[in-house]
Design a protein around this motif. Sequence first.
Motif, PDB file in Angstrom:
ATOM      1  N   SER A  42       1.779  10.218  -4.746  1.00  0.00           N
ATOM      2  CA  SER A  42       1.496  11.230  -3.730  1.00  0.00           C
ATOM      3  C   SER A  42       2.208  12.546  -4.036  1.00  0.00           C
ATOM      4  CB  SER A  42       1.924  10.725  -2.346  1.00  0.00           C
ATOM      5  OG  SER A  42       3.341  10.708  -2.236  1.00  0.00           O
ATOM      6  N   LEU A  43       1.619  13.624  -3.569  1.00  0.00           N
ATOM      7  CA  LEU A  43       2.232  14.935  -3.739  1.00  0.00           C
ATOM      8  C   LEU A  43       3.593  14.991  -3.062  1.00  0.00           C
ATOM      9  CD1 LEU A  43       2.336  17.970  -4.348  1.00  0.00           C
ATOM     10  CD2 LEU A  43       0.892  18.341  -2.330  1.00  0.00           C
ATOM     11  N   GLN A  44       3.669  14.559  -1.804  1.00  0.00           N
ATOM     12  CA  GLN A  44       4.903  14.693  -1.029  1.00  0.00           C
ATOM     13  C   GLN A  44       6.066  13.937  -1.661  1.00  0.00           C
ATOM     14  OE1 GLN A  44       5.483  16.465   1.726  1.00  0.00           O
ATOM     15  NE2 GLN A  44       3.532  16.881   2.699  1.00  0.00           N
ATOM     16  N   ASN A  45       5.799  12.741  -2.170  1.00  0.00           N
ATOM     17  CA  ASN A  45       6.875  11.906  -2.707  1.00  0.00           C
ATOM     18  C   ASN A  45       7.068  12.096  -4.211  1.00  0.00           C
ATOM     19  OD1 ASN A  45       5.494   9.877  -0.388  1.00  0.00           O
ATOM     20  ND2 ASN A  45       7.691  10.160  -0.268  1.00  0.00           N
TER      21      ASN A  45
ATOM     22  N   GLU B 281       9.404  15.569  -3.093  1.00  0.00           N
ATOM     23  CA  GLU B 281      10.710  15.119  -2.628  1.00  0.00           C
ATOM     24  C   GLU B 281      11.537  14.470  -3.731  1.00  0.00           C
ATOM     25  OE1 GLU B 281      13.991  12.977  -1.175  1.00  0.00           O
ATOM     26  OE2 GLU B 281      12.250  12.032  -2.118  1.00  0.00           O
ATOM     27  N   ARG B 282      10.956  13.532  -4.464  1.00  0.00           N
ATOM     28  CA  ARG B 282      11.741  12.784  -5.451  1.00  0.00           C
ATOM     29  C   ARG B 282      12.235  13.680  -6.593  1.00  0.00           C
ATOM     30  NH1 ARG B 282       8.942   8.512  -4.895  1.00  0.00           N
ATOM     31  NH2 ARG B 282       7.558   8.614  -6.671  1.00  0.00           N
ATOM     32  N   PRO B 283      11.388  14.527  -7.198  1.00  0.00           N
ATOM     33  CA  PRO B 283      11.926  15.410  -8.239  1.00  0.00           C
ATOM     34  C   PRO B 283      13.025  16.335  -7.728  1.00  0.00           C
ATOM     35  CG  PRO B 283       9.524  15.370  -8.318  1.00  0.00           C
ATOM     36  CD  PRO B 283       9.924  14.657  -7.061  1.00  0.00           C
ATOM     37  N   ALA B 284      12.883  16.804  -6.495  1.00  0.00           N
ATOM     38  CA  ALA B 284      13.904  17.695  -5.941  1.00  0.00           C
ATOM     39  C   ALA B 284      15.232  16.963  -5.752  1.00  0.00           C
ATOM     40  CB  ALA B 284      13.427  18.273  -4.614  1.00  0.00           C
TER      41      ALA B 284
ATOM     42  N   ALA C 228       2.201  19.709 -10.100  1.00  0.00           N
ATOM     43  CA  ALA C 228       1.425  19.448  -8.891  1.00  0.00           C
ATOM     44  C   ALA C 228       0.377  20.526  -8.643  1.00  0.00           C
ATOM     45  CB  ALA C 228       2.365  19.350  -7.683  1.00  0.00           C
ATOM     46  N   ARG C 229       0.567  21.704  -9.227  1.00  0.00           N
ATOM     47  CA  ARG C 229      -0.399  22.788  -9.014  1.00  0.00           C
ATOM     48  C   ARG C 229      -1.798  22.387  -9.480  1.00  0.00           C
ATOM     49  NH1 ARG C 229       0.398  28.337  -8.571  1.00  0.00           N
ATOM     50  NH2 ARG C 229       2.574  28.117  -9.243  1.00  0.00           N
ATOM     51  N   GLU C 230      -1.883  21.702 -10.623  1.00  0.00           N
ATOM     52  CA  GLU C 230      -3.176  21.274 -11.146  1.00  0.00           C
ATOM     53  C   GLU C 230      -3.673  19.998 -10.474  1.00  0.00           C
ATOM     54  OE1 GLU C 230      -5.011  22.989 -13.257  1.00  0.00           O
ATOM     55  OE2 GLU C 230      -3.470  24.556 -13.344  1.00  0.00           O
ATOM     56  N   LEU C 231      -2.760  19.112 -10.127  1.00  0.00           N
ATOM     57  CA  LEU C 231      -3.156  17.831  -9.540  1.00  0.00           C
ATOM     58  C   LEU C 231      -3.581  17.961  -8.085  1.00  0.00           C
ATOM     59  CD1 LEU C 231      -0.283  15.641 -11.038  1.00  0.00           C
ATOM     60  CD2 LEU C 231      -2.694  15.570 -11.694  1.00  0.00           C
ATOM     61  N   PHE C 232      -2.936  18.859  -7.350  1.00  0.00           N
ATOM     62  CA  PHE C 232      -3.202  19.023  -5.916  1.00  0.00           C
ATOM     63  C   PHE C 232      -3.350  20.518  -5.604  1.00  0.00           C
ATOM     64  CE2 PHE C 232      -0.346  15.439  -6.657  1.00  0.00           C
ATOM     65  CZ  PHE C 232      -0.998  14.386  -6.041  1.00  0.00           C
ATOM     66  N   PRO C 233      -4.402  21.151  -6.098  1.00  0.00           N
ATOM     67  CA  PRO C 233      -4.481  22.619  -5.999  1.00  0.00           C
ATOM     68  C   PRO C 233      -4.448  23.162  -4.576  1.00  0.00           C
ATOM     69  CG  PRO C 233      -6.582  21.660  -6.697  1.00  0.00           C
ATOM     70  CD  PRO C 233      -5.561  20.572  -6.783  1.00  0.00           C
TER      71      PRO C 233
ATOM     72  N   ALA D  46       0.828  -1.205   0.000  1.00  0.00           N
ATOM     73  CA  ALA D  46       0.000   0.000   0.000  1.00  0.00           C
ATOM     74  C   ALA D  46       0.863   1.256   0.000  1.00  0.00           C
ATOM     75  CB  ALA D  46      -0.934  -0.014   1.208  1.00  0.00           C
ATOM     76  N   TYR D  47       1.956   1.236   0.775  1.00  0.00           N
ATOM     77  CA  TYR D  47       2.840   2.395   0.815  1.00  0.00           C
ATOM     78  C   TYR D  47       3.493   2.627  -0.545  1.00  0.00           C
ATOM     79  CZ  TYR D  47       6.511   5.600   2.222  1.00  0.00           C
ATOM     80  OH  TYR D  47       7.339   6.693   2.317  1.00  0.00           O
ATOM     81  N   ASP D  48       3.898   1.554  -1.192  1.00  0.00           N
ATOM     82  CA  ASP D  48       4.513   1.651  -2.512  1.00  0.00           C
ATOM     83  C   ASP D  48       3.553   2.300  -3.505  1.00  0.00           C
ATOM     84  OD1 ASP D  48       6.135   1.327  -4.737  1.00  0.00           O
ATOM     85  OD2 ASP D  48       5.707  -0.815  -4.952  1.00  0.00           O
TER      86      ASP D  48
END
Length: 233
Positions: free
Chosen positions: A18-21, A25-28, A208-213, A10-12
Amino acid sequence: MSDYDAVAEAYDLDNEKSLQNAYYERPATLALAGDVAGRRILDAGCGAGPLFAALRDRGAVVSGIDVSTGMVERARLRLGAAADVRVADIAGPLPFADEEFDDVVASLVLHYLEDWGPALTEFRRVLRTGGRLIASVNHPTAEYIIERMQGRRPDYFAVYSQAGEWPVGDQMVKVTFWNRPLHAMTDAFTAAGFRITRISEPPPAPEARELFPEDYHLLATAPSFLFFVLEAA
């Protein structure tokens, strides 16, 4: 047994989108790593392997470790049987030779440790001189701001644990983070033989702006994570 073993699948799946990952975080981390073609990289705390896969796709030769057997099993499903993915604790001796890697990537793992010293010492040992440690951690002001908004006044300068539960799929995973001030982080890095070359507080990925406004605005104005690029001196 790691608390993540029971929720590895489930975590995978959540980590993938997810927005955070996936959009923060991952793109950064990948942007800070830059051109990794031909570089030998240790993904320390690799989880189910999404960062490992991205680095490998960019031409790096990657090894991964994670304390969770369940996560390592998910990583092997993602990466293939030939991938060098092992069960190991970043807080203990690492199963690698001295100066084996050009880079170590520690993505959102150091804040699980009360004492960063042993892990950082091992990272320095397996890095060649001039190699890089690229690390992301919980931002030292994030929890402080939350607690102040809730009417409490925590001690920013203290190193203290914070226990909680995360919803993952239809299950809950127990987590304990260690909050610490910025100077405690930088002191730990330099004591282990690293030179700080960059500290970064990037925004989420533009898409992410459009996906997670709603959540995008929160991350774009108050970062959750802090990123470091360090050189093995």
